[in-house]
Design a protein around this motif. Sequence first.
Motif, short mmCIF file in Angstrom:
data_model
loop_
_atom_site.label_atom_id
_atom_site.label_comp_id
_atom_site.label_asym_id
_atom_site.label_seq_id
_atom_site.Cartn_x
_atom_site.Cartn_y
_atom_site.Cartn_z
N THR A 104 0.82 -1.22 0.00
CA THR A 104 0.00 0.00 0.00
C THR A 104 0.85 1.27 0.00
OG1 THR A 104 -0.15 0.13 2.43
CG2 THR A 104 -1.80 -1.20 1.28
N THR A 154 2.68 4.42 -1.19
CA THR A 154 2.30 5.28 -2.31
C THR A 154 3.26 5.17 -3.48
OG1 THR A 154 1.33 6.83 -0.72
CG2 THR A 154 1.68 7.63 -2.96
N MET A 211 -12.99 6.47 5.11
CA MET A 211 -12.12 6.13 3.98
C MET A 211 -12.96 5.84 2.75
SD MET A 211 -9.55 3.64 6.15
CE MET A 211 -8.89 2.87 4.69
N ARG A 212 -12.31 5.91 1.61
CA ARG A 212 -12.91 5.49 0.35
C ARG A 212 -12.38 4.11 -0.02
NH1 ARG A 212 -11.98 11.03 -3.21
NH2 ARG A 212 -13.19 12.44 -1.89
N GLY A 213 -13.01 3.51 -0.98
CA GLY A 213 -12.54 2.21 -1.43
C GLY A 213 -13.64 1.18 -1.41
N LEU A 236 -10.68 -2.76 4.15
CA LEU A 236 -11.00 -1.53 3.42
C LEU A 236 -9.69 -0.76 3.30
CD1 LEU A 236 -12.84 0.55 2.12
CD2 LEU A 236 -13.37 1.44 4.40
N ASP A 286 -7.56 2.40 1.49
CA ASP A 286 -7.63 3.69 0.81
C ASP A 286 -6.23 4.27 0.78
OD1 ASP A 286 -8.22 6.11 -0.28
OD2 ASP A 286 -9.46 6.84 1.36
N GLY A 287 -5.54 4.10 -0.36
CA GLY A 287 -4.15 4.57 -0.44
C GLY A 287 -3.28 3.77 0.51
N LYS A 321 -3.73 3.72 3.76
CA LYS A 321 -4.49 3.46 4.98
C LYS A 321 -5.29 2.16 4.84
CE LYS A 321 -5.12 8.42 5.76
NZ LYS A 321 -6.12 9.51 5.94
N THR A 322 -5.40 1.43 5.95
CA THR A 322 -6.11 0.15 5.93
C THR A 322 -6.96 0.01 7.18
OG1 THR A 322 -4.34 -0.93 4.66
CG2 THR A 322 -5.88 -2.36 5.84
#
Length: 295
Positions: free
Chosen positions: A172, A174, A215-217, A228, A230-231, A233-234
């Motif tokens: 994950t 970046t 978060m998104r995803g 879940l 998102d970039g 983040k988990t």
Amino acid sequence: MTYRDDTPITDEDKRKLQRDVSAGEIDIVAQTVATWLREKMHGKDVRESLAQWIIYTTRIAQYLINDEQEFKRAMNDLKLELINRQGQVEGRQTDLENQFLQVIANATVDSEVILARNSKRYGSYITLDNRLEHIESLLASYVPAGFTITLKHNQNRNPRVNILYYEYAIGTETGGFGTGPSGSFGGTNFTSVAPQIEYQDLNTVVIHLPTAYAMRGVVEYKYGYWYLIDGYKTLRFDLGEVDDRRALAGNGQHQISSDSVAPPQTDQQPTTVIAPRNLRATRINDETEKLDWEN
């Protein structure tokens, strides 16, 4: 390949190689030594060619190493300078913000507002807004409301849900594998998150989390957990012992949403006004009349 050159390698030939290397003419040096190796007739000259190539290969490598080290040193100096300048800018910005807050604080004359700045538990704040912002940050971090995940787990039971938040897990980062901040390899900032749980049925659980973890995803089940991501983040959801086949069947049916919480309304006004029926006026005196009607 023709051994046709019977001339010996002289000291002047060696000095010329040294001058070419010093001038950065690496291609000329390489071509000269390669020609010697191909064409010198006598063994001692061939051995001298090999020796000269080893010497200059080592010297060139040393130049490259020194240049790289110098480049790294220059970049490190530049980085330190930028960090120092950034610190100075942030310091000046903080000073300006504090001065601005002091202006606001001194402009307030309402005693109730001034008293509301202070907290017995958390101390004093320059302005009331600072205290409210602090309260909101605590709410966003610890109150399980504002972000909702609906898991279709299909386990035919009401499972206990344990949630773990972390950052920069493998895969994950970046910038790719191993590019997270120093010391973050394999994950960092592991935090157990306290949720509020609702069980819609034996196969669905609704999880409410603080907005700080919004978060998104797409939620996905794999390897015994729901994730879940998102970039960098988990969020990992642990429901205990799981039937993999049933859990995998729920992928694609999970939902996430940010809750919209409207501020409470006091003294709400009706959206429509109902006209009175059978309106009657009864005279009380010269200045007063009593009105009666039916809704």
